[in-house]
Write an enzyme that holds these catalytic residues in place. Sequence first.
Site, PDB file in Angstrom:
ATOM      1  N   GLY A 110       8.689   1.382   2.743  1.00 39.97           N
ATOM      2  CA  GLY A 110       7.461   2.730   2.618  1.00 39.97           C
ATOM      3  C   GLY A 110       6.498   2.051   2.222  1.00 39.97           C
ATOM      4  O   GLY A 110       4.931   2.838   1.955  1.00 39.97           O
ATOM      5  N   GLY A 157      11.629  -1.907   3.353  1.00 39.18           N
ATOM      6  CA  GLY A 157      11.449  -0.968   4.016  1.00 39.18           C
ATOM      7  C   GLY A 157      11.520   0.344   3.439  1.00 39.18           C
ATOM      8  O   GLY A 157      12.264   1.375   3.581  1.00 39.18           O
ATOM      9  N   ARG A 200       0.985  -1.569  -0.215  1.00 35.51           N
ATOM     10  CA  ARG A 200       0.874  -0.114   0.234  1.00 35.51           C
ATOM     11  C   ARG A 200       0.973   1.279  -0.050  1.00 35.51           C
ATOM     12  O   ARG A 200       2.056   0.786   0.271  1.00 35.51           O
ATOM     13  CB  ARG A 200      -1.046   0.351   0.840  1.00 35.51           C
ATOM     14  CG  ARG A 200      -0.198   0.447   2.536  1.00 35.51           C
ATOM     15  CD  ARG A 200       0.252   1.929   2.791  1.00 35.51           C
ATOM     16  NE  ARG A 200       0.392   1.608   3.955  1.00 35.51           N
ATOM     17  CZ  ARG A 200       1.520   2.638   4.103  1.00 35.51           C
ATOM     18  NH1 ARG A 200       2.739   2.272   3.183  1.00 35.51           N
ATOM     19  NH2 ARG A 200       2.334   2.419   5.422  1.00 35.51           N
ATOM     20  N   SER A 218       6.210  -3.326   2.823  1.00 40.37           N
ATOM     21  CA  SER A 218       6.420  -5.085   2.580  1.00 40.37           C
ATOM     22  C   SER A 218       5.239  -6.156   3.857  1.00 40.37           C
ATOM     23  O   SER A 218       5.626  -6.973   3.691  1.00 40.37           O
ATOM     24  CB  SER A 218       8.034  -4.785   2.158  1.00 40.37           C
ATOM     25  OG  SER A 218       8.235  -4.699   3.816  1.00 40.37           O
ATOM     26  N   TYR A 254      10.096   5.912  16.167  1.00 41.66           N
ATOM     27  CA  TYR A 254       8.848   5.487  15.782  1.00 41.66           C
ATOM     28  C   TYR A 254       7.212   5.578  17.268  1.00 41.66           C
ATOM     29  O   TYR A 254       7.050   6.454  17.504  1.00 41.66           O
ATOM     30  CB  TYR A 254       8.018   4.005  15.186  1.00 41.66           C
ATOM     31  CG  TYR A 254       7.148   3.898  14.580  1.00 41.66           C
ATOM     32  CD1 TYR A 254       6.273   4.342  13.378  1.00 41.66           C
ATOM     33  CD2 TYR A 254       5.864   3.322  15.258  1.00 41.66           C
ATOM     34  CE1 TYR A 254       4.764   3.901  13.101  1.00 41.66           C
ATOM     35  CE2 TYR A 254       4.780   3.782  14.844  1.00 41.66           C
ATOM     36  CZ  TYR A 254       3.990   3.709  14.305  1.00 41.66           C
ATOM     37  OH  TYR A 254       2.716   3.751  13.401  1.00 41.66           O
ATOM     38  N   ASP A 281      -1.924  -0.180   7.784  1.00 40.25           N
ATOM     39  CA  ASP A 281      -0.654  -1.146   6.663  1.00 40.25           C
ATOM     40  C   ASP A 281      -2.388  -1.741   6.647  1.00 40.25           C
ATOM     41  O   ASP A 281      -2.450  -2.254   5.099  1.00 40.25           O
ATOM     42  CB  ASP A 281       0.147  -1.406   6.967  1.00 40.25           C
ATOM     43  CG  ASP A 281       0.920  -0.062   7.514  1.00 40.25           C
ATOM     44  OD1 ASP A 281       0.792   0.985   7.357  1.00 40.25           O
ATOM     45  OD2 ASP A 281       2.201  -0.504   8.026  1.00 40.25           O
ATOM     46  N   HIS A 307       1.332   9.176  10.046  1.00 32.99           N
ATOM     47  CA  HIS A 307       1.514   9.586  12.139  1.00 32.99           C
ATOM     48  C   HIS A 307      -0.115   9.670  12.714  1.00 32.99           C
ATOM     49  O   HIS A 307      -0.122  10.182  13.436  1.00 32.99           O
ATOM     50  CB  HIS A 307       2.818   9.832  12.661  1.00 32.99           C
ATOM     51  CG  HIS A 307       3.891   9.087  12.121  1.00 32.99           C
ATOM     52  ND1 HIS A 307       4.353   8.242  13.241  1.00 32.99           N
ATOM     53  CD2 HIS A 307       4.527   9.093  11.442  1.00 32.99           C
ATOM     54  CE1 HIS A 307       4.930   7.639  12.208  1.00 32.99           C
ATOM     55  NE2 HIS A 307       5.702   8.712  11.247  1.00 32.99           N
TER      56      HIS A 307
HETATM   57  C1  GLA Z   1       3.545   2.311   9.209  1.00 37.65           C
HETATM   58  C2  GLA Z   1       3.043   2.730  10.640  1.00 37.65           C
HETATM   59  C3  GLA Z   1       1.853   2.809   9.978  1.00 37.65           C
HETATM   60  C4  GLA Z   1       1.341   4.340  10.050  1.00 37.65           C
HETATM   61  C5  GLA Z   1       2.648   4.187   9.148  1.00 37.65           C
HETATM   62  C6  GLA Z   1       2.303   6.212   9.722  1.00 37.65           C
HETATM   63  O1  GLA Z   1       3.903   2.187   8.420  1.00 37.65           O
HETATM   64  O2  GLA Z   1       3.004   0.386  10.342  1.00 37.65           O
HETATM   65  O3  GLA Z   1       0.840   1.581  11.544  1.00 37.65           O
HETATM   66  O4  GLA Z   1       1.841   4.307  11.648  1.00 37.65           O
HETATM   67  O5  GLA Z   1       3.695   3.919   9.856  1.00 37.65           O
HETATM   68  O6  GLA Z   1       1.366   6.341   9.466  1.00 37.65           O
END
Ligand code: GLA
Length: 347
Positions: A112, A110, A14, A115, A206, A156, A21
């Site tokens: 974004g 990794g 996705r 995966s 995070y 995600d 966040h």
């Molecule tokens: C990662 C996390 C998600 C979300 C994003 C930031 O992908 O797995 O839950 O918090 O970062 O939006």
Amino acid sequence: MSTGERVVAFAPGRVNLIGDHTDYTGGFAMPMTVGLGTEASFQPDPSAPAIEVTSSLEGEPGRIPLSIPAQPLELAMVLPEWARYVGAVVAVVRPTSGGKAEVSSDLPVGAGLSSSAALEVALALALGAEETGRELALTCQRAEQLATGVKTGILDQLAIVSGRAGHAMLLDCGTLGVRYVEVPTDELEFVVVDSGVRRSVSETAYGLREAECAEAARLLGPLRHVSPRQVDGIADHVIRRRARHVVSENARVLAFAGMLERAELEEAGRLLDESHRSLAIDFEVSVPELDELVTWLQGLPGVLGARLTGAGFGGCALALARPGVLGRRLGTRRHWVVAPGGGARRC
Ligand code: GLA
């Protein structure tokens, strides 16, 4: 040896168009699934006490005992490291039979594009998870949290199980509601561009950001109901900036959904730029390579907006552009022109 029938499942990656966040505060996000994804297959063998797993992306296979405890500390001992996600899925799905699992993927790891969540969802389906939709998403979110030891949100996994061709999704991460918004693909293109910087969530701030948002919510209540004025009243300047990002990003997501529906693309692009600024300055999850890439993208003719996408700290930038204008500018830089794909499924 009696073996059961082989099960194959696919889960797409996705890309988050806007709303980063915000999910772990019960806020809003607008992702879409992409054509790239992960396939998992499972050949059960009822006499096997473990799942032997190989991946097209990894050299070393893994072996996960069926009895693996659903505990982050135990999962952190699993080697090779990539198999921790497999261990976590086994721990939450609890398949009754061992056997052989195979994973193959064309998703960059990794970067974004989720995966790890695609692996979790594809594998959970292949191992026979009975839930569907949001229950499956919640199960896989638990797996992600167990594997990383970080309280990641639902974005995600909810996006991956809910994807619909031709559509982006307005996710309400408080109620787990999904509203589909058609993407006017003849007027725009989403391009994902790799910054080349790789980080896994466990190595980043995070978890700290999640804790800072929890502190803001302790002071003001659920951030989705908080106004910018209330945020200004927070005395601690770090917590104030974190809350300002979440509150403004929630507003941007809702506005962006409306603009996409009305095909107001210039305005939608400007919101992407604002989102990046907020993530970089107030939320501090960008890195110099991403800032540079985003600034460059924003300056190109035909690009309507650009931002980092996903957790940040590296990974990819997303550009909203007029169709066909960006590809030739990007040259050998790793990039993907993504169109909204479908959702996860057994094949
Ligand atoms: C990662 C996390 C998600 C979300 C994003 C930031 O992908 O797995 O839950 O918090 O970062 O939006």
